[in-house]
Write an enzyme that holds these catalytic residues in place. Sequence first.
Site, PDB file in Angstrom:
ATOM      1  N   ARG A 128      13.092 -17.034 -56.427  1.00 29.99           N
ATOM      2  CA  ARG A 128      14.375 -16.324 -56.546  1.00 29.99           C
ATOM      3  C   ARG A 128      14.944 -16.283 -57.969  1.00 29.99           C
ATOM      4  O   ARG A 128      15.962 -15.626 -58.195  1.00 29.99           O
ATOM      5  CB  ARG A 128      15.397 -16.956 -55.590  1.00 29.99           C
ATOM      6  N   ARG A 145      28.966 -22.883 -48.551  1.00 32.69           N
ATOM      7  CA  ARG A 145      27.677 -23.397 -48.099  1.00 32.69           C
ATOM      8  C   ARG A 145      27.778 -23.781 -46.631  1.00 32.69           C
ATOM      9  O   ARG A 145      28.759 -24.396 -46.202  1.00 32.69           O
ATOM     10  CB  ARG A 145      27.264 -24.639 -48.914  1.00 32.69           C
ATOM     11  N   PRO A 169      15.112 -28.129 -54.045  1.00 31.97           N
ATOM     12  CA  PRO A 169      15.355 -29.213 -54.959  1.00 31.97           C
ATOM     13  C   PRO A 169      16.756 -29.769 -55.022  1.00 31.97           C
ATOM     14  O   PRO A 169      17.653 -29.151 -55.571  1.00 31.97           O
ATOM     15  CB  PRO A 169      14.985 -28.595 -56.311  1.00 31.97           C
ATOM     16  N   GLU A 170      16.943 -30.939 -54.487  1.00 31.64           N
ATOM     17  CA  GLU A 170      18.096 -31.750 -54.837  1.00 31.64           C
ATOM     18  C   GLU A 170      17.498 -32.977 -55.524  1.00 31.64           C
ATOM     19  O   GLU A 170      16.309 -32.966 -55.852  1.00 31.64           O
ATOM     20  CB  GLU A 170      18.905 -32.118 -53.581  1.00 31.64           C
ATOM     21  N   LYS A 206      19.655 -33.090 -60.777  1.00 33.24           N
ATOM     22  CA  LYS A 206      18.640 -32.110 -60.396  1.00 33.24           C
ATOM     23  C   LYS A 206      17.913 -31.536 -61.601  1.00 33.24           C
ATOM     24  O   LYS A 206      17.184 -30.557 -61.475  1.00 33.24           O
ATOM     25  CB  LYS A 206      19.302 -30.961 -59.607  1.00 33.24           C
TER      26      LYS A 206
END
Length: 259
Positions: free
Chosen positions: A109, A249, A2-3, A59
């Site tokens: 997660r 990242r 999800p962005e 988001k």
Amino acid sequence: MPELPEVELYSRYFARHALHQRIARVRVLDERILGRETKAKFAAALRGRSFARVRRHGKHLFADAGERWLHLHFGMTGDLAYYRDDPPRFARVIFDFDTGAHLAFEDMRIFGIADLTPDPETYVAEHRLGPDPLAADFGLRQFRERIARKRGVVKAVLMSQEVIAGVGNLYADETLYQTSIHPKRPVDTLDPSEVKAIFTTMRTLLRAVIAQKSAGRDYPHRYLIPNRDTGERCPRCGGTIQRTTVQQRTTYFCARHQK
DNA sequence: AGGTATGTTAATTG
DNA sequence: GCAATTAACATACC
């Protein structure tokens, strides 16, 4: 996954399926998804009510439940599932509607969150979220002003939710790829035309991905995203895709055409 | 077994 | 105060 574009699709999905049905029961399968909210308060605030509308900011997804709004953030692996029979494997919260249908908030997660907020504006202010880049009143002038106050590398700035809300690792890389700007360029070395290019490209990209995904199509082959792998050929210039790290990242870029 | 994953926050260091 | 770095959160997959 999800962005901003994915959350926009979740939002539409929520609106299509889960509005205007009485919430008969709220089941919290894993309390860690609630953050500091308690199970009892969470359930009590929603039980017996119904969701009237949804909003998205960056988001974040919000659903109006009357007194309060449900707030959802999807972390890395969050998703929604509206179903009648079998819940998804990683369902963390399930809303049982009196229609017999269910809405599950799933998140393998558990980096996401489901909690309550007085309203979206309050949440956005409290968490210092920047403007949503697809909001009607977001413009180039505002983007320039917000970026002018920042230092550091451009990719980090694009991913900072306080500058603009909604761009993450993938779409930051894609935006810079499409504007031929190196992810580690110090943001204060960008000239006005480059800032404008980022603004325009980012918004066009986000809208295009929403349209593309809602039509069930894959990313275009000429995007960086399907070619995010060290040693791949750049579909734009034939250069080599390389990998580096920004803000912890993994970052991919074309070593030939991104300067 | 070790590295990686579309995210955020807190703590630490410069 | 700001930016960069590191760790932490939790789980699956290759």
